[in-house]
Design an enzyme around this catalytic site. Structure first.
Site, PDB file in Angstrom:
ATOM      1  N   GLY A  53       0.901  -1.400   0.023  1.00  0.00           N
ATOM      2  CA  GLY A  53      -0.005  -0.075  -0.149  1.00  0.00           C
ATOM      3  C   GLY A  53       0.947   1.220  -0.028  1.00  0.00           C
ATOM      4  O   GLY A  53       0.607   2.218  -0.627  1.00  0.00           O
ATOM      5  N   ASP A  54       1.896   1.154   0.814  1.00  0.00           N
ATOM      6  CA  ASP A  54       2.780   2.281   0.974  1.00  0.00           C
ATOM      7  C   ASP A  54       3.510   2.721  -0.664  1.00  0.00           C
ATOM      8  O   ASP A  54       3.744   3.406  -1.005  1.00  0.00           O
ATOM      9  CB  ASP A  54       3.885   2.425   2.023  1.00  0.00           C
ATOM     10  CG  ASP A  54       3.382   1.724   3.079  1.00  0.00           C
ATOM     11  OD1 ASP A  54       2.474   2.194   3.516  1.00  0.00           O
ATOM     12  OD2 ASP A  54       4.055   0.837   3.663  1.00  0.00           O
TER      13      ASP A  54
END
Length: 311
Positions: free
Chosen positions: A250-251
């Site tokens: 997600g980052d």
């Protein structure tokens, strides 16, 4: 300038153990140490994509010094506040028949330390980007992100927030440019279970109605959806590949999305594509992804992105 704020960065100690057992001596088969924390991960990927960032937050002790050193080796500029008591977290990840995680507590952050953070945030100017990502450590107020955005109110900043539940929804009144919940986080906000991209769209729209300008929802193997401030909805299946480690995907997606947006002078479809590729490239690797891996997926992927206008 792009600033990332990780209030409690970590050293991630990742070990592989054959058939890990509790109550016994276990020998590692491999071990690695990485700087960690959601904002730190965003900085590392953006740096590899050619965008300079300044990583901010609180560090302490010998672990804090090592986080700073490893980021410097990775080309990321750190502007961390040195805290007197405690030490930066060590998060241990044990890879075995099942994955086990043991996360540290982090240092004790004082009101004076918080004041130092605000004094450094004063230097943000119109046009800058700030990424607020991750949880709030116990020694900080639970509305810390709201306090930061209230302090910065009136400046024309590109604000990105990646957080859970009230920590995220509390920032919506400041109209962040982008928020990125995953399916579980989106469902937790509204007390529902989300199983598909189609089910995610109305709840992402609710977050827009609450103040978010753009909402990017990652759904793991079910792909992702993006609702833009221009009223567009983009939807895509997940990219094909062998999933090895989804931690940090997600980052990476946030970093890829931001880089794609900036590279294309504000084209949300290009941002969505690069976000998809960056998130997938991380999921297909044990370590944080690289520009080479992201660019390879951008070149070789036959995107099937559905696009429509919001009702």
């Amino acid at each position: 300038m792009i600033y990332t704020v990780t209030l409690s960065p970590t050293l991630d100690y990742v070990v592989s153990v054959d058939h890990f057992q509790t109550g016994a001596i276990n020998r590692t088969r491999s071990e690695d140490v990485f700087p960690g924390g959601k904002g730190v991960n965003v900085s590392l990927v953006l740096n590899d994509l050619g965008y300079l960032t300044t990583a901010m937050g609180f560090i302490a002790g010998f672990t804090g010094a090592e986080i700073k050193r490893l980021l410097r080796v990775g080309g990321v500029e750190g502007n961390f506040i040195q805290v007197e008591r405690g030490m930066s977290r060590i998060n241990m990840k044990i890879r075995s028949d099942a994955e086990t995680a043991i996360n540290g507590q982090g240092p004790e952050i004082t009101q004076e330390d918080i004041g130092t953070l605000f004094s450094r945030l004063r230097f943000l100017i119109d046009g800058d980007t700030i990424v607020l990502a991750g949880h709030i450590p116990p020694s900080l107020p639970s509305d810390m992100y709201e306090q930061i955005l209230e302090f910065l109110k009136g400046r024309r900043l590109r604000v990105i927030v990646d957080a859970e539940k009230e920590l995220l929804t509390g920032t919506l009144k400041y109209h962040p440019w982008l928020i990125k919940p995953n399916a579980d986080e989106l469902g937790d906000i509204f007390g529902v279970r989300i199983h598909s991209r189609e089910e995610a769209v109305p709840y992402a729209a609710k977050l827009q109605n609450m103040g978010a300008r753009n909402v990017l929802v990652s759904l793991g193997g079910d792909g992702a959806v993006l609702l833009t401030e221009q009223g567009e909805i983009f939807s895509s299946d997940a990219l094909k590949g062998k999933v090895v480690n989804t931690v940090g995907a997600g980052d990476s997606m946030i970093a890829g999305f931001l880089a794609g947006y900036l590279d294309s002078d504000g084209d949300y479809e290009m941002a969505f594509k690069e976000g998809l590729c960056a998130g997938a490239a991380k999921a297909f690797n044990l370590t944080m992804t690289t520009k080479k891996e992201i660019c390879y997926l951008m070149r070789t992927t036959s995107f099937d992105i559905q696009r429509k206008q919001k009702d």
